[in-house]
Design an enzyme around this catalytic site. Sequence first.
Site, short mmCIF file in Angstrom:
data_model
loop_
_atom_site.label_atom_id
_atom_site.label_comp_id
_atom_site.label_asym_id
_atom_site.label_seq_id
_atom_site.Cartn_x
_atom_site.Cartn_y
_atom_site.Cartn_z
N ARG A 1 0.73 -1.28 0.00
CA ARG A 1 -0.01 -0.09 -0.01
C ARG A 1 0.80 1.31 0.00
O ARG A 1 1.75 1.48 0.88
CB ARG A 1 -0.78 0.08 1.04
CG ARG A 1 -1.78 1.18 1.26
CD ARG A 1 -2.46 1.27 2.71
NE ARG A 1 -3.18 2.62 2.80
CZ ARG A 1 -2.94 3.51 3.93
NH1 ARG A 1 -2.33 3.33 4.71
NH2 ARG A 1 -3.61 4.81 3.71
N ASN B 1 -7.08 1.73 10.05
CA ASN B 1 -5.58 2.00 10.72
C ASN B 1 -5.79 2.02 12.06
O ASN B 1 -6.30 2.85 12.65
CB ASN B 1 -4.92 3.28 10.29
CG ASN B 1 -4.61 3.47 8.75
OD1 ASN B 1 -4.77 2.52 7.98
ND2 ASN B 1 -4.18 4.72 8.25
N TYR C 1 -3.77 1.61 15.88
CA TYR C 1 -2.31 1.64 16.62
C TYR C 1 -2.45 1.43 18.09
O TYR C 1 -1.63 0.74 18.77
CB TYR C 1 -1.60 3.02 16.42
CG TYR C 1 -1.00 3.16 14.76
CD1 TYR C 1 -1.85 3.60 13.79
CD2 TYR C 1 0.50 2.66 14.81
CE1 TYR C 1 -1.39 3.64 12.67
CE2 TYR C 1 0.67 2.96 13.34
CZ TYR C 1 -0.14 3.24 12.36
OH TYR C 1 0.27 3.29 10.96
N HIS D 1 -2.57 11.23 0.90
CA HIS D 1 -2.15 10.63 2.04
C HIS D 1 -1.35 12.02 2.71
O HIS D 1 -0.39 12.23 2.85
CB HIS D 1 -1.06 9.45 1.95
CG HIS D 1 -0.92 9.01 3.43
ND1 HIS D 1 -0.96 7.64 3.70
CD2 HIS D 1 -0.52 9.45 4.41
CE1 HIS D 1 -0.85 7.36 4.81
NE2 HIS D 1 -0.49 8.48 5.53
N GLU E 1 -7.17 8.86 6.26
CA GLU E 1 -7.50 9.50 7.67
C GLU E 1 -7.87 10.79 7.60
O GLU E 1 -7.30 11.66 7.99
CB GLU E 1 -6.19 9.20 8.46
CG GLU E 1 -5.66 7.75 8.63
CD GLU E 1 -4.68 7.70 9.77
OE1 GLU E 1 -3.97 8.66 9.97
OE2 GLU E 1 -4.46 6.60 10.22
N GLU F 1 -3.13 -0.02 8.26
CA GLU F 1 -1.82 0.49 9.04
C GLU F 1 -2.04 -0.25 10.28
O GLU F 1 -3.02 -0.18 10.87
CB GLU F 1 -1.67 1.66 8.83
CG GLU F 1 -1.30 2.50 7.89
CD GLU F 1 -1.16 3.98 7.98
OE1 GLU F 1 -0.92 4.45 9.19
OE2 GLU F 1 -1.43 4.75 7.18
O1 LIG Z 1 2.27 7.70 13.06
C1 LIG Z 1 2.38 6.65 12.35
C2 LIG Z 1 1.59 6.46 11.20
C3 LIG Z 1 1.90 7.57 10.11
O2 LIG Z 1 3.26 7.54 9.64
C4 LIG Z 1 0.93 7.48 8.89
O3 LIG Z 1 1.62 8.34 7.80
C5 LIG Z 1 -0.49 7.82 9.01
O4 LIG Z 1 -1.25 7.07 8.31
C6 LIG Z 1 -0.81 7.41 10.62
N1 LIG Z 1 -1.88 7.31 11.17
C7 LIG Z 1 -1.83 6.86 12.46
C8 LIG Z 1 -2.86 6.96 13.64
C9 LIG Z 1 -3.72 8.33 13.63
C10 LIG Z 1 -2.86 9.20 14.09
C11 LIG Z 1 -1.89 9.78 13.13
C12 LIG Z 1 -0.98 11.03 13.74
C13 LIG Z 1 -0.78 11.19 15.18
C14 LIG Z 1 -1.90 10.58 15.93
C15 LIG Z 1 -2.60 9.56 15.43
C16 LIG Z 1 -0.48 6.58 12.57
N2 LIG Z 1 0.28 6.59 11.39
#
Ligand SMILES: OC[C@@H]1[C@@H](O)[C@H](O)[C@@H](O)c2[nH]c(CCc3ccccc3)c[n+]21
Length: 448
Positions: free
Chosen positions: A78, A292, A294, A122, A167, A352
């Site tokens: 992706r 996505n 985390y 993005h 997002e 993600e």
């Molecule tokens: O932060 C790690 C990755 C980014 O590198 C990606 O570009 C992005 O799609 C992404 N989204 C998220 C979860 C949402 C989030 C983003 C930034 C800060 C807090 C939450 C984490 N990440």
Amino acid sequence: MSKQYRFPENFLWGSATAAYQIEGSPLADGAGPSIWQRFAHTPGRMLNDDNGDVACDHYNRWRDDVGLMKQLGMQGYRFSVSWSRVMPEGRGRVNPKGLDFYERLVDTLLENGIQPTATLFHWDLPAALDDRGGWLNPDIADWFGEYSEVMYKRLDGRIKRWATLNEPWVVTDGGYLHGALAPGHRNRFEAPIASHNLLRAHGKSVQVYRAVGKHEVGLVVNIEPKYPASQSPEDLAATRRAEAYMNRQYLDPVFFGTYPEELREIFGEAWPEWPQADMDLIRQPLDFIGVNYYTRNVARHDEANWPLKVSPVRQTQHTYTETGWEVFPQGLTDTLTWVKERYGNPKVFITENGAAFFDPPKAERGRVRDPLRVSYLRQHLRAVHKAIEAGCDIQGYYVWSLLDNLEWSLGYSKRFGIVHVDFETQTRTPKDSARYYASVVASHGEAL
Ligand SMILES: OC[C@@H]1[C@@H](O)[C@H](O)[C@@H](O)c2[nH]c(CCc3ccccc3)c[n+]21
């Protein structure tokens, strides 16, 4: 005997990246600047004054990086398309060399048996469009539709799965409400307008796809499950507000054609009345949802925390990542079952999932030991399996990220890659987590 983690036969195992975070060469071969090119060159916006001028130099090293994916046995990849590389002013003129870059990448992925999934936006909006108001200008739905049509017509068929946006919540909350991300606005009245126009643009792009595309199109959202810090009425209400604001604000309009009513409560006078025609445009049927995931959030009421009046409560019993996110794999299972139950079990890809833990700037004798990331991946892949066993239609998983890369305004300080990048030499070194993930892919999950 370890539990058998059997995944569906067609389950797709991949990795994910994004243009501004890995490509470098942001103005090469006729590309126009994006708002991240601007933002990263604005003093004070980026940690250590890092920027994406070089990043992972993927614009020049893409063929080797595809070779790396092949070596790891990746089945999918992706990536995102830099809108201003393809259309330097964001509308009108197409830059053939920009399109060629993505066409060569896609053809080489296919030659290596890797399925490409492209995200059209993005976060790296063409700067020329931001000069016209960007996501605050309602015309952006048509601009995005025009750009989408260029990409769909050129690459649909070779790309069989498209994501319109990555997002919209982060673009809105980071770019227009709190200002930590490009374009760096901090305005309670702008945020709902930007968010709504992002969804309108998504809807327009899907309409265009239905006219010219023959495969699949979807939307990628970040979901962070919210758990109340206590059962007090204030904390329960705070949790509901947080859940509406991040997790329902985008999927409810797409699936139901309505916004959660908590948004008016949160934004008050800054929340407009939206025309029904807009809600009809947003509510285009989709072929999949990209989730996505985390971490989770434990939420408490906090009168002082504008405008949501919610604050997170740190959980001492779990590990935290370098970005301050709690490692909570159960939250992924909860998220996937929540999507299934609320939206009717749509087809979902985990577009993600990953973590930043401390990795050294240089590999040691060709190795990078990252046991915490191995553990994170193992726990979260098991959490995915649990959701599949609960009947969720999960059809793939993309680890974030293939490469250590530019973590937006945090610069190169946070490493999410399963492959280490030495930013002085651009040497790639698969970490232990890459070897682990490769073994999981090769065994179709049984090595979990
Ligand atoms: O932060 C790690 C990755 C980014 O590198 C990606 O570009 C992005 O799609 C992404 N989204 C998220 C979860 C949402 C989030 C983003 C930034 C800060 C807090 C939450 C984490 N990440």
